[in-house]
Design an enzyme around this catalytic site. Structure first.
Site, PDB file in Angstrom:
ATOM      1  N   ALA A  84       0.792  -1.235   0.000  1.00  0.00           N
ATOM      2  CA  ALA A  84       0.000   0.000   0.000  1.00  0.00           C
ATOM      3  C   ALA A  84       0.821   1.280   0.000  1.00  0.00           C
ATOM      4  CB  ALA A  84      -0.936   0.007   1.214  1.00  0.00           C
ATOM      5  N   SER A  85       2.125   1.186   0.278  1.00  0.00           N
ATOM      6  CA  SER A  85       2.944   2.398   0.335  1.00  0.00           C
ATOM      7  C   SER A  85       3.649   2.712  -0.984  1.00  0.00           C
ATOM      8  CB  SER A  85       4.019   2.260   1.431  1.00  0.00           C
ATOM      9  OG  SER A  85       3.419   2.088   2.687  1.00  0.00           O
TER      10      SER A  85
ATOM     11  N   ARG B 250      12.118  -2.729 -11.131  1.00  0.00           N
ATOM     12  CA  ARG B 250      13.478  -3.049 -11.555  1.00  0.00           C
ATOM     13  C   ARG B 250      14.393  -1.869 -11.281  1.00  0.00           C
ATOM     14  NH1 ARG B 250      15.091  -5.080 -17.641  1.00  0.00           N
ATOM     15  NH2 ARG B 250      17.254  -5.645 -17.218  1.00  0.00           N
TER      16      ARG B 250
ATOM     17  N   ASN C  70       4.211  -7.683  -9.613  1.00  0.00           N
ATOM     18  CA  ASN C  70       5.216  -8.166 -10.544  1.00  0.00           C
ATOM     19  C   ASN C  70       5.640  -9.567 -10.103  1.00  0.00           C
ATOM     20  OD1 ASN C  70       5.680  -6.107 -12.445  1.00  0.00           O
ATOM     21  ND2 ASN C  70       6.682  -4.875 -10.892  1.00  0.00           N
TER      22      ASN C  70
ATOM     23  N   ASP D 280      -4.829  -3.220 -19.514  1.00  0.00           N
ATOM     24  CA  ASP D 280      -4.850  -3.411 -20.970  1.00  0.00           C
ATOM     25  C   ASP D 280      -6.211  -3.029 -21.556  1.00  0.00           C
ATOM     26  OD1 ASP D 280      -2.238  -4.437 -20.884  1.00  0.00           O
ATOM     27  OD2 ASP D 280      -2.981  -6.449 -20.443  1.00  0.00           O
TER      28      ASP D 280
ATOM     29  N   HIS E 296      -0.337 -10.601 -20.329  1.00  0.00           N
ATOM     30  CA  HIS E 296      -0.247  -9.207 -19.864  1.00  0.00           C
ATOM     31  C   HIS E 296       1.126  -8.616 -20.198  1.00  0.00           C
ATOM     32  CE1 HIS E 296      -1.559  -5.749 -17.629  1.00  0.00           C
ATOM     33  NE2 HIS E 296      -0.657  -5.892 -16.689  1.00  0.00           N
TER      34      HIS E 296
ATOM     35  N   MET F  53      -2.342   2.184 -13.591  1.00  0.00           N
ATOM     36  CA  MET F  53      -2.449   0.846 -13.017  1.00  0.00           C
ATOM     37  C   MET F  53      -3.296   0.866 -11.753  1.00  0.00           C
ATOM     38  SD  MET F  53      -1.561  -2.349 -13.419  1.00  0.00           S
ATOM     39  CE  MET F  53      -3.111  -2.899 -12.705  1.00  0.00           C
TER      40      MET F  53
END
Length: 328
Positions: free
Chosen positions: A20-21, A92, A130, A163, A190, A241
């Site tokens: 949530a952060s 990443r 992810n 999407d 996705h 998102m």
């Protein structure tokens, strides 16, 4: 089929956000706090959650907000939850290989799956984490929940709604339509070429010349890269998102409340193609997936896209299975 959690009251759902952060988690939590469908919002992360919860708790909407921080508080964050939304995971970083990213995030998901199985086994699980482009998060939930004897494939969703949101926005832009009234199903996976927008099934009906259709499809498939480039190294698609994750969560809650005809695409355990996991339109109900609506009638162009995507999806599923086998 699992029954609804005994404490569930329509329009008073307890929703947890795990992660949530983060860049997705904060705006997602804000959107959920703003919804009359949510009675209690349980926010978890490894850092900063008390501050996020305090900030959101000052908003004049009914959802009660509680923040939980660190592994010791994960169980408490999940107890009694009706819906769990998971944007957890690390982005990443420089010097990190894709395999590093894959291993780190898959391990995070495994930990969260175990906690969900123990604390809210009947909750609807909405996975944004992810690596979204592989079936690992959905697969982990299947394996871990089976271990506890609580797996229900109708309640575990890989959220691909972004999407669909992008396809709706881009089609509306090209045709001068109200994007809120456009619906383009998007099937497959996705990531990249596994994202298959079904423009032929769009409502309202739209048509494009072949070259424009090809360019539109490529833009939908590469939209994530478009945002990363525009942010010039400062991040990825977090706001859109968060919106997509909230939209999917609201659809789940609407269906749990008895609303009929709620349809969303999601990446789920599937028998619609050769792939064990595949995203298709799903009719949602009080118990999760009421019916998988399948691929529907495809155009020749879309049939070709599906054929090309199947190989790549099978490869990512195999990679996921190998990873899970090595983790056991």
């Amino acid at each position: 089929m699992c029954s609804l959690p005994s404490l569930y009251v329509p329009n008073n759902a307890k929703v947890a956000v795990l992660g949530a952060s983060g860049g997705i988690g904060q705006p997602l939590s804000l959107l959920l706090k703003n919804s009359p469908l949510v009675g209690e919002l349980s926010l978890f992360d490894i850092a900063h959650t008390p501050g996020v919860a305090a900030d959101l708790s000052h908003i004049e909407t009914r959802a009660r907000v509680t923040g939980y921080m660190g592994p010791d508080q994960l169980n408490d964050a999940l107890k009694g939850c009706d819906v769990v939304v998971i944007p957890a995971g690390v982005p990443r970083k420089p010097g990190m290989t894709r395999d590093d990213l894959f291993n780190t995030n898959a391990t995070i998901v495994a930990t969260l799956a175990d906690a969900c199985a123990r604390n809210c086994p009947e909750a609807m699980i909405c996975i944004i984490a992810n690596p979204v482009s592989t079936p690992v998060p959905v697969m982990w939930f299947e394996i871990v929940m089976k271990k506890y004897g609580v797996y229900n494939p109708n309640r575990v969703f890989g959220v691909t709604t972004l999407d669909i949101v992008r396809a709706n926005a881009f089609v509306a832009e090209l045709k001068g339509l109200d994007p809120a009234r456009v619906n383009v199903p998007v099937i497959g996976g996705h990531a990249g070429k596994t994202i298959i927008p079904l423009i032929s099934q769009a409502t309202p009906k739209v048509e494009f010349p072949a070259d424009q259709l090809s360019a539109l499809t490529a833009r939908i498939q590469d939209a994530g890269t478009e945002v990363v480039k525009a942010k010039a190294g400062a991040g990825s698609a977090t706001l859109s998102m968060a919106y997509a994750g909230a939209r999917f969560t609201f659809s789940i809650l609407d269906a749990m409340n008895g609303k009929e005809g709620v349809v969303e695409c999601a990446y789920v355990r599937s028998e619609e193609t050769e792939c064990k996991y595949f995203s298709t339109p799903l009719l949602l109900g009080k118990q999760g997936i009421e019916k998988n609506l399948g691929l529907g009638k495809l155009s020749a162009f879309e049939e070709k896209l599906v054929a090309e995507a199947i190989g790549e999806l099978k490869g990512s599923i195999k990679k996921g299975e190998d990873f899970v086998a090595n983790m056991k």
